[in-house]
Design a protein around this motif. Sequence first.
Motif, PDB file in Angstrom:
ATOM      1  N   ALA A 587      19.273 -31.276  23.019  1.00 47.56           N
ATOM      2  CA  ALA A 587      20.465 -30.769  23.696  1.00 47.56           C
ATOM      3  C   ALA A 587      20.128 -29.587  24.600  1.00 47.56           C
ATOM      4  N   SER A 588      19.242 -28.708  24.163  1.00 43.12           N
ATOM      5  CA  SER A 588      18.864 -27.548  24.981  1.00 43.12           C
ATOM      6  C   SER A 588      18.170 -27.977  26.261  1.00 43.12           C
ATOM      7  N   VAL A 589      17.324 -28.994  26.163  1.00 42.95           N
ATOM      8  CA  VAL A 589      16.652 -29.499  27.359  1.00 42.95           C
ATOM      9  C   VAL A 589      17.676 -30.087  28.330  1.00 42.95           C
ATOM     10  N   LEU A 590      18.605 -30.840  27.815  1.00 45.56           N
ATOM     11  CA  LEU A 590      19.635 -31.429  28.677  1.00 45.56           C
ATOM     12  C   LEU A 590      20.484 -30.355  29.340  1.00 45.56           C
ATOM     13  N   GLU A 591      20.801 -29.298  28.589  1.00 44.21           N
ATOM     14  CA  GLU A 591      21.662 -28.245  29.134  1.00 44.21           C
ATOM     15  C   GLU A 591      20.982 -27.444  30.240  1.00 44.21           C
ATOM     16  N   GLU A 592      19.658 -27.557  30.362  1.00 49.54           N
ATOM     17  CA  GLU A 592      18.966 -26.868  31.452  1.00 49.54           C
ATOM     18  C   GLU A 592      19.393 -27.407  32.822  1.00 49.54           C
ATOM     19  N   CYS A 593      19.936 -28.623  32.864  1.00 50.20           N
ATOM     20  CA  CYS A 593      20.351 -29.217  34.141  1.00 50.20           C
ATOM     21  C   CYS A 593      21.741 -28.764  34.574  1.00 50.20           C
ATOM     22  N   LEU A 594      22.420 -27.991  33.758  1.00 49.07           N
ATOM     23  CA  LEU A 594      23.795 -27.618  34.071  1.00 49.07           C
ATOM     24  C   LEU A 594      23.921 -26.376  34.949  1.00 49.07           C
ATOM     25  N   PRO A 595      23.204 -25.268  34.657  1.00 42.76           N
ATOM     26  CA  PRO A 595      23.416 -24.049  35.457  1.00 42.76           C
ATOM     27  C   PRO A 595      23.189 -24.210  36.954  1.00 42.76           C
ATOM     28  N   PRO A 596      22.182 -24.989  37.413  1.00 42.50           N
ATOM     29  CA  PRO A 596      21.992 -25.073  38.874  1.00 42.50           C
ATOM     30  C   PRO A 596      23.236 -25.552  39.619  1.00 42.50           C
ATOM     31  N   ILE A 620      27.495 -29.478  22.139  1.00 43.11           N
ATOM     32  CA  ILE A 620      27.318 -28.661  23.335  1.00 43.11           C
ATOM     33  C   ILE A 620      27.406 -27.199  22.926  1.00 43.11           C
ATOM     34  N   SER A 621      26.595 -26.365  23.556  1.00 39.72           N
ATOM     35  CA  SER A 621      26.582 -24.940  23.217  1.00 39.72           C
ATOM     36  C   SER A 621      27.743 -24.216  23.901  1.00 39.72           C
ATOM     37  N   PRO A 622      28.161 -23.069  23.376  1.00 40.46           N
ATOM     38  CA  PRO A 622      29.219 -22.286  24.041  1.00 40.46           C
ATOM     39  C   PRO A 622      28.853 -21.914  25.474  1.00 40.46           C
ATOM     40  N   ALA A 623      27.571 -21.603  25.720  1.00 39.66           N
ATOM     41  CA  ALA A 623      27.156 -21.239  27.082  1.00 39.66           C
ATOM     42  C   ALA A 623      27.322 -22.414  28.031  1.00 39.66           C
ATOM     43  N   ALA A 624      26.937 -23.607  27.564  1.00 42.43           N
ATOM     44  CA  ALA A 624      27.081 -24.794  28.409  1.00 42.43           C
ATOM     45  C   ALA A 624      28.552 -25.103  28.657  1.00 42.43           C
ATOM     46  N   THR A 626      30.945 -22.953  28.957  1.00 44.09           N
ATOM     47  CA  THR A 626      31.393 -22.014  29.993  1.00 44.09           C
ATOM     48  C   THR A 626      30.932 -22.468  31.365  1.00 44.09           C
ATOM     49  N   ILE A 627      29.691 -22.938  31.437  1.00 45.40           N
ATOM     50  CA  ILE A 627      29.156 -23.427  32.718  1.00 45.40           C
ATOM     51  C   ILE A 627      29.975 -24.606  33.227  1.00 45.40           C
ATOM     52  N   LEU A 628      30.284 -25.535  32.348  1.00 45.25           N
ATOM     53  CA  LEU A 628      31.019 -26.722  32.766  1.00 45.25           C
ATOM     54  C   LEU A 628      32.435 -26.381  33.200  1.00 45.25           C
ATOM     55  N   ARG A 629      33.051 -25.408  32.584  1.00 43.74           N
ATOM     56  CA  ARG A 629      34.382 -24.999  33.024  1.00 43.74           C
ATOM     57  C   ARG A 629      34.317 -24.381  34.424  1.00 43.74           C
ATOM     58  N   THR A 630      33.242 -23.656  34.694  1.00 44.25           N
ATOM     59  CA  THR A 630      33.066 -23.089  36.035  1.00 44.25           C
ATOM     60  C   THR A 630      32.958 -24.192  37.074  1.00 44.25           C
ATOM     61  N   VAL A 631      32.150 -25.219  36.765  1.00 42.74           N
ATOM     62  CA  VAL A 631      32.005 -26.343  37.690  1.00 42.74           C
ATOM     63  C   VAL A 631      33.329 -27.085  37.837  1.00 42.74           C
ATOM     64  N   GLN A 632      33.993 -27.279  36.730  1.00 44.34           N
ATOM     65  CA  GLN A 632      35.258 -28.013  36.723  1.00 44.34           C
ATOM     66  C   GLN A 632      36.304 -27.356  37.619  1.00 44.34           C
ATOM     67  N   GLU A 633      36.306 -26.038  37.658  1.00 46.85           N
ATOM     68  CA  GLU A 633      37.314 -25.294  38.412  1.00 46.85           C
ATOM     69  C   GLU A 633      36.927 -25.075  39.871  1.00 46.85           C
ATOM     70  N   SER A 634      35.724 -25.457  40.250  1.00 51.24           N
ATOM     71  CA  SER A 634      35.278 -25.206  41.619  1.00 51.24           C
ATOM     72  C   SER A 634      35.958 -26.151  42.594  1.00 51.24           C
ATOM     73  N   ILE A 657      32.369 -34.519  32.788  1.00 49.84           N
ATOM     74  CA  ILE A 657      32.592 -33.141  32.344  1.00 49.84           C
ATOM     75  C   ILE A 657      33.732 -33.097  31.329  1.00 49.84           C
ATOM     76  N   ASP A 658      34.811 -33.801  31.638  1.00 48.41           N
ATOM     77  CA  ASP A 658      35.951 -33.837  30.707  1.00 48.41           C
ATOM     78  C   ASP A 658      35.527 -34.380  29.346  1.00 48.41           C
ATOM     79  N   ASP A 659      34.713 -35.438  29.362  1.00 47.83           N
ATOM     80  CA  ASP A 659      34.257 -36.028  28.097  1.00 47.83           C
ATOM     81  C   ASP A 659      33.453 -35.028  27.277  1.00 47.83           C
ATOM     82  N   VAL A 660      32.564 -34.304  27.943  1.00 52.78           N
ATOM     83  CA  VAL A 660      31.710 -33.360  27.220  1.00 52.78           C
ATOM     84  C   VAL A 660      32.530 -32.182  26.694  1.00 52.78           C
TER      85      VAL A 660
END
Length: 664
Positions: A587-596, A620-624, A626-634, A657-660
């Motif tokens: 999961a941590s490896v997968l979450e590396e693709c989210l911040p960019p 999913i981690s709390p940090a991920a 938060t990242i997805l909510r940022t993308v979702q709201e963009s 994103i909604d599913d995750v």
Amino acid sequence: MADIALEALDDMPWERLESTLGNHAVKELRRALRGLALKGEVAAEEDCYPLFDCLAVGTGRVASVATAALPFVVALAGNPGMGGRATLVQLLASLSKTAAEAEPGLVDVGWHEAWRRHRPRIRALLADPRPEVRREALPLVEGVGVLLERWRAETDPAVRLPVLLALGTAAAGPADAGTVDRVRAVVAEVLRTDAPVMRVAAVHAWAAFDPRAPVRELDVLVEVLSDRAVRPQFEAIWYVPDVDSAFTREDVVSWAAHLFEGAPRTALSFVVRLIHAARRNGDALLCRAALDEGWRLLVVRPSAASALLPLASALLADPDDGVRYRAAHLLAVLGSRAAPYADELAALLDDPGEAEFFEGTVDDHACWALTRIGDPRALPGLVERLYAPYRGQYSRGYTMGDPRLPEVEDVLTPLRAHAEVLLPAVRQLLRDDGVGGSLTCPFLRVLKAWGPAAAPALPEVVALLDDARYTLYAVDALVAMGPAAAPAEPAVRRCTVSDFPGNHHMVAWAAWRLGGDRDAALRLIGEAVLTEEGPLYGPVGLLGDFGPAAACCADRVRHVMEHGDTWLRLRAAVALWSITGEPEPSASVLEECLPPIANGGDAYGYFLDALRALARIGTISPAARTILRTVQESDRRLSTYRDYRAFLQDEEIRSAIDDVLTLP
């Protein structure tokens, strides 16, 4: 005969000169110059074209042959009795621009001195009696001061306008504050007192050195551009150097829309106000242009839909074919949001209206819009309609612009719920057109997406297993069909593929999935993963389907996850989780693709793969989060495409994103 010394032309040691294109170009250049001189006043624009080729304009180099040709080109361009002079001035401007922008080593050592010697004659072109020559000479101006002199002296509106635009561009460069103030005063005066088209040009000029100017002057732009009586005046005077024809009012609408790139709300207001004005005035040309700009805004800004959707729906009944066409396409790309207007779209299913330079008809786009809504009125004859542009040829004719027709699989893939209705036509076309047909692979991808619902097409898919062009697509479709495709397992084992290891791994995996020997498939695939070195590391992505049975490969899969490229790391992460049952470290490896993506990146393919994998893992981690909510709201379209596919990819990613985000 033009005022050029033919003796000097003949005496020039052309054979010793360097040309980017070789000796042939040098000989052709001499011949072209002589031909122009002999033709004199009957010379035409076309007679000048060989000079551009011989001097390799556009290659980023100024060779010695250009230095040698300069005095002759200057003499021809400055001779009042010469034809084609505006084109010759364009050539001088192109050479000057190349010399200014090229690396020093790519410019002949004698060029700058030769230009300095001929500068007086070149500058004289700015005051030439012919307005088209004066206009083409504007890029040769050195300094804002000279442009201001030309502004005060020029009387022809078709030259005054490009001088005004050039002043704005010059003020945006390395100019001191006093110079900028002088240009600003000129622009402000034009805005207050000049003719309507010049006022629009003033806004463009001001925008070059003050990006907020168009926002402040939005009312001016809308007022002038929406005035039908003013429209012919644009084609009378809106010229720019190096463009032979005038800009239309609709061209200027597009140009003006780009002035608001840093102010999206104002850009939307600009488009909406023009559409309203066009509807009031019955101005179809303006409405088309405004809809085009609305489309370009919508393709990058999802928020624009709220304002554009009701306008487009109202325009479905417009008397102009081009307006209805654009409106139907806009509703189509908005998908389910267009559902309230399904009846209006259905009324267009027999509308043959077209839009010049665009692909398809009004009814094609209305039909697609209904499929996006899920309306069954689009289904009768849908597959045949999609196939029609390909009938009798390998591909349909494409246009480079948008709107355009969607690809067949982009229309059919989401219609799995209607597979029972659509399958008979798909099967018939696979039988009629399957081997070597233009839509064989797209249809197979559709069947894969439909999964078990596509099982009735089993005979048609099996029939393609002996053609290596389609085998892997057919295998994918069969596996997706599930248990109903089990009878095809022997045919899959015997199928024809090109002799590449990855193809054999795929066939072994598919045969197992259809009920074949799991252990044999695992041995073949596992051995490839264990023995193959980077960068490919074997078919690691297939191992995940074997789950804990592939435990012997876990360490190798972990190695690939840590050392492979991004594509491999994502697939290895899923495989490792499937083998071990442990969410981490996958999961941590997968979450590396989210911040960019949250930081403005555009690696949307990796982002979507990671989201789908996280949904499978179920954590999913709390940090991920938060990242997805940022993308979702963009407010940006999550896609690198800039056509209808941008909407499809954006919907797919946002759904993922909604599913995750629903994960615990």
